[in-house]
Write a protein that holds these residues in place. Structure first.
Motif, mmCIF file in Angstrom:
data_model
loop_
_atom_site.group_PDB
_atom_site.id
_atom_site.type_symbol
_atom_site.label_atom_id
_atom_site.label_comp_id
_atom_site.label_asym_id
_atom_site.label_seq_id
_atom_site.Cartn_x
_atom_site.Cartn_y
_atom_site.Cartn_z
ATOM 1 N N ALA A 1 13.707 -3.287 12.395
ATOM 2 C CA ALA A 1 13.799 -4.735 12.601
ATOM 3 C C ALA A 1 14.614 -4.989 13.862
ATOM 4 C CB ALA A 1 14.443 -5.400 11.384
ATOM 5 N N VAL A 2 14.082 -5.814 14.752
ATOM 6 C CA VAL A 2 14.665 -6.006 16.077
ATOM 7 C C VAL A 2 15.157 -7.444 16.227
ATOM 8 C CG1 VAL A 2 14.232 -5.852 18.555
ATOM 9 C CG2 VAL A 2 13.065 -4.284 16.993
ATOM 10 N N ASP B 1 0.821 -1.202 0.000
ATOM 11 C CA ASP B 1 0.000 0.000 0.000
ATOM 12 C C ASP B 1 0.859 1.258 0.000
ATOM 13 O OD1 ASP B 1 -2.633 1.444 0.490
ATOM 14 O OD2 ASP B 1 -1.453 2.084 2.215
ATOM 15 N N ALA B 2 1.913 1.271 0.789
ATOM 16 C CA ALA B 2 2.790 2.445 0.857
ATOM 17 C C ALA B 2 3.387 2.736 -0.518
ATOM 18 C CB ALA B 2 3.900 2.209 1.882
ATOM 19 N N ARG B 3 3.813 1.705 -1.199
ATOM 20 C CA ARG B 3 4.416 1.916 -2.520
ATOM 21 C C ARG B 3 3.372 2.347 -3.539
ATOM 22 N NH1 ARG B 3 8.073 -2.616 -0.796
ATOM 23 N NH2 ARG B 3 10.068 -1.553 -0.473
ATOM 24 N N ALA B 4 2.148 1.860 -3.387
ATOM 25 C CA ALA B 4 1.080 2.298 -4.285
ATOM 26 C C ALA B 4 0.816 3.790 -4.136
ATOM 27 C CB ALA B 4 -0.206 1.508 -4.010
ATOM 28 N N HIS B 5 1.139 4.341 -2.961
ATOM 29 C CA HIS B 5 0.964 5.772 -2.709
ATOM 30 C C HIS B 5 2.263 6.551 -2.923
ATOM 31 C CE1 HIS B 5 -2.800 4.451 -0.852
ATOM 32 N NE2 HIS B 5 -3.199 5.703 -0.934
ATOM 33 N N GLY B 6 3.279 5.899 -3.492
ATOM 34 C CA GLY B 6 4.525 6.585 -3.795
ATOM 35 C C GLY B 6 5.366 6.923 -2.585
ATOM 36 N N GLU B 7 5.188 6.194 -1.484
ATOM 37 C CA GLU B 7 5.916 6.504 -0.257
ATOM 38 C C GLU B 7 7.302 5.846 -0.244
ATOM 39 O OE1 GLU B 7 2.078 7.123 2.701
ATOM 40 O OE2 GLU B 7 3.108 5.205 2.691
ATOM 41 N N LYS B 8 8.276 6.556 0.294
ATOM 42 C CA LYS B 8 9.658 6.096 0.376
ATOM 43 C C LYS B 8 9.858 5.359 1.699
ATOM 44 C CE LYS B 8 14.342 7.926 -0.344
ATOM 45 N NZ LYS B 8 15.109 9.194 -0.562
ATOM 46 N N VAL B 9 10.400 4.140 1.621
ATOM 47 C CA VAL B 9 10.504 3.266 2.796
ATOM 48 C C VAL B 9 11.950 3.192 3.279
ATOM 49 C CG1 VAL B 9 10.171 0.922 3.656
ATOM 50 C CG2 VAL B 9 8.529 1.903 2.038
ATOM 51 N N VAL B 10 12.139 3.453 4.566
ATOM 52 C CA VAL B 10 13.456 3.421 5.210
ATOM 53 C C VAL B 10 13.494 2.227 6.158
ATOM 54 C CG1 VAL B 10 15.118 4.706 6.606
ATOM 55 C CG2 VAL B 10 13.564 5.936 5.066
ATOM 56 N N PHE B 11 14.662 1.556 6.212
ATOM 57 C CA PHE B 11 14.818 0.362 7.053
ATOM 58 C C PHE B 11 16.055 0.514 7.919
ATOM 59 C CE2 PHE B 11 16.702 -3.728 7.992
ATOM 60 C CZ PHE B 11 15.653 -4.600 8.190
ATOM 61 N N THR B 12 15.922 0.137 9.187
ATOM 62 C CA THR B 12 17.088 0.006 10.051
ATOM 63 C C THR B 12 16.876 -1.177 10.976
ATOM 64 O OG1 THR B 12 18.654 1.202 11.454
ATOM 65 C CG2 THR B 12 16.313 1.514 11.946
ATOM 66 N N ASN B 13 17.922 -1.581 11.657
ATOM 67 C CA ASN B 13 17.802 -2.754 12.526
ATOM 68 C C ASN B 13 18.755 -2.629 13.705
ATOM 69 O OD1 ASN B 13 19.855 -3.481 10.222
ATOM 70 N ND2 ASN B 13 20.410 -4.810 11.958
ATOM 71 N N GLY B 14 18.491 -3.423 14.740
ATOM 72 C CA GLY B 14 19.355 -3.416 15.912
ATOM 73 C C GLY B 14 18.730 -4.165 17.068
ATOM 74 N N CYS B 15 19.422 -4.154 18.207
ATOM 75 C CA CYS B 15 18.914 -4.842 19.404
ATOM 76 C C CYS B 15 17.949 -3.962 20.192
ATOM 77 C CB CYS B 15 20.084 -5.251 20.300
ATOM 78 S SG CYS B 15 21.254 -6.381 19.506
ATOM 79 N N PHE B 16 18.281 -2.678 20.344
ATOM 80 C CA PHE B 16 17.443 -1.719 21.063
ATOM 81 C C PHE B 16 17.014 -2.286 22.425
ATOM 82 C CE2 PHE B 16 16.879 -0.891 16.509
ATOM 83 C CZ PHE B 16 17.213 0.459 16.446
ATOM 84 N N ASP B 17 18.018 -2.732 23.187
ATOM 85 C CA ASP B 17 17.724 -3.429 24.440
ATOM 86 C C ASP B 17 17.183 -2.474 25.493
ATOM 87 O OD1 ASP B 17 17.514 -5.271 26.411
ATOM 88 O OD2 ASP B 17 19.640 -5.744 26.551
ATOM 89 N N ILE B 18 17.917 -1.404 25.768
ATOM 90 C CA ILE B 18 17.408 -0.357 26.650
ATOM 91 C C ILE B 18 17.352 0.909 25.806
ATOM 92 C CG2 ILE B 18 17.817 1.048 28.710
ATOM 93 C CD1 ILE B 18 19.275 -1.292 29.944
ATOM 94 N N LEU B 19 16.152 1.367 25.511
ATOM 95 C CA LEU B 19 15.989 2.517 24.616
ATOM 96 C C LEU B 19 16.464 3.786 25.323
ATOM 97 C CD1 LEU B 19 14.824 2.769 21.718
ATOM 98 C CD2 LEU B 19 12.782 3.715 22.759
ATOM 99 N N HIS B 20 17.339 4.543 24.640
ATOM 100 C CA HIS B 20 17.890 5.743 25.244
ATOM 101 C C HIS B 20 17.848 6.903 24.251
ATOM 102 C CE1 HIS B 20 21.441 4.778 22.890
ATOM 103 N NE2 HIS B 20 21.532 3.601 23.507
ATOM 104 N N ALA B 21 18.353 8.063 24.688
ATOM 105 C CA ALA B 21 18.277 9.275 23.867
ATOM 106 C C ALA B 21 18.984 9.115 22.531
ATOM 107 C CB ALA B 21 18.875 10.457 24.634
#
Length: 474
Positions: free
Chosen positions: A372-373, A333-353
């Motif tokens: 992606a976690v 759906d996002a691509r049908a609306h021409g939206e740009k998709v960004v991806f990142t990944n990590g553990c994010f164990d304790i979320l901080h600033a």
């Protein structure tokens, strides 16, 4: 009921019936005529839209399904306008043109989005039944569902011949009926009368129990596969022999114009069945589609992206934590609306600033951000004993609550490469002092036409540092 967006691209539908042109004259109304107590409309815009069976075919095409249309018109400007508009949206229209009769035109005079007057130009057609059947028989070999869109204007005179031609090929037949004699639709797979049309045939229904009883009796008498009664603000009811009645509530948030709503119901239903959906799921999709179209002005259709977003809202998959299947649907759906998709990944164990700042920077590179976690086992392999501090479901829940993050998904592998192959992001983002050649998955994204960006991290912000500080204070 679990709904999904069907693959409409192979769902070929053949529509046969009464085609007409819905013509709109739009203009301002600022004074009353001196000749009579009526408003004067200064016509500023003329708009033509396919109506009747043509609107059904248009709705099928708008969903992305192949659509054929067989109908009867005059040999005139209105027929040319119909053909041009249908061709523009990919409908293969086969008109039987009769020079001595006019194409059916419904002219509506509109001012400030209100209909002031409707004028009908029509005569019952003298259809060549044999020629119409021959055309339909040829196209049935390419179709998966046949729709009879009957407005009682004369294009459909040999209903039984058409139904039997489809049944001989094991092709379902859906009929939008007209009049008080439903016996002409005997043997159809499904008919879709509205409540008024249904009660005109079976008599008034004081409650749902009576509607169901009379509906099941009609099913048996006419040897129908199913009966769908559309009930306006009360939704719709699906009846089948041997199954409990399925009552679906109306889904419209605001009703603006019900013109063509029945066309949307049967077109969505036919397209979904042609795409392989089971009947209850197809009816639920048609109910969603009807809820969208009644919020539009005049004869209207809905697009595949509109329906997809309604399905996502229904399933609660607009944002947040997702399965892979849910995410792929949202991405389509996002691509049908021409939206740009960004991806990142990590553990994010304790979320901080540092995490928050980094994710906000990543989100600024596009319209949608996927995080992606690593699951718990993969974090333990990467970080060692005692990690993660927080389980994967808790880490994903916190990430999903951030305004910068659209979708969160977990993965069990050491790297997200398998996810990247399926997701195909426009931008892959990583934080730190990596070179582009050191970013895991960079080759995959670049090969797919995307780009890779490395963002700096906020100094003195790390989960490991926070954990060590806590341990020192114990």
């Amino acid at each position: 009921m679990k709904l999904s967006m069907p693959r409409f691209d192979q769902a070929a539908v053949l529509v046969v019936g009464d085609v007409m042109l819905d013509r709109y004259w739009h203009g301002a109304t600022n004074r009353i005529s001196p000749e009579a107590p009526v408003p004067v409309v200064k016509v500023e815009q003329i708009e033509d839209r396919p109506g009747g069976a043509a609107n059904v075919a248009l709705n099928v095409a708008a969903l992305g399904a192949p659509a054929w249309l067989v109908g009867v018109t005059g040999q005139d400007e209105a027929a040319d306008s119909l053909a041009e508009r249908l061709h523009a949206v990919g409908v293969d229209a086969r008109f039987q043109r009769i020079a001595s009769q006019p194409t059916i035109v419904k002219l509506r005079v509109m001012s400030r989005h209100q209909q002031l007057l409707r004028l009908d130009f029509e005569e019952p057609f003298r259809t060549d039944e044999a020629a119409l059947l021959a055309e339909v028989s040829t196209l049935l070999d390419k179709s998966k569902v046949l729709v009879l869109s009957d407005y009682g204007k004369g294009a459909l005179k040999n209903h039984q011949a058409l139904i039997q031609a489809a049944r001989a090929r094991n092709i379902p037949v859906l009929a939008d009926p007209k009049g008080k004699d439903f016996s002409i639709y005997r043997g159809a797979s499904l008919i879709t009368p509205n409540l008024g049309e249904f009660e005109a045939v079976v008599g008034g229904c004081s409650d749902e129990a009576e509607l169901v009883a009379k509906g099941l009796k009609l099913l048996a008498e006419l040897e129908l596969g199913a009966l769908l009664v559309t009930r306006g603000e009360h939704g719709m009811t699906l009846l089948r022999q041997g199954f409990p009645a399925l009552h679906l509530p109306a889904r419209a948030r605001e009703v603006f114009d019900v013109t063509g709503a029945g066309d949307t119901v049967i077109s969505t239903l036919a397209s979904a069945l042609a795409a392989g959906e089971e009947l209850p799921q197809a009816v639920a999709l048609a109910n969603l589609a009807a809820g969208i179209v009644v919020g539009k002005l005049g004869t209207a259709s809905i697009s595949a992206p509109e329906l997809r977003r309604a399905v996502q809202r229904e399933q609660g998959v607009g944002r947040g934590v997702m399965t892979l299947d849910q995410l792929l649907t949202a991405l389509e759906d996002a691509r049908a609306h021409g939206e740009k998709v960004v991806f990142t990944n990590g553990c994010f164990d304790i979320l901080h600033a540092g995490h928050v700042a980094y994710l906000e920077q990543a989100r600024a590179l596009g319209d949608r951000l996927i995080v992606a976690v690593n699951d718990d086992a993969s974090v333990a392999r990467l970080k060692g004993p005692g990690r993660p501090i927080n389980s994967v479901d808790r880490r994903m829940a916190v990430l999903a609550g951030l305004g910068a993050v659209d979708w969160v998904i977990s993965f069990a592998e050491a790297t997200p490469e398998s996810l990247l192959e399926k997701i195909r992001p426009d931008v892959l983002v990583k934080g730190g002092d990596y070179g582009l050649d050191q970013v895991v998955g960079a080759e995959i994204v670049i090969r797919q036409g995307g780009e890779v960006r490395v963002l700096g991290l906020v100094e003195n912000s790390s989960t490991t540092g926070i954990v060590e500080k806590i341990r020192r204070q114990q």
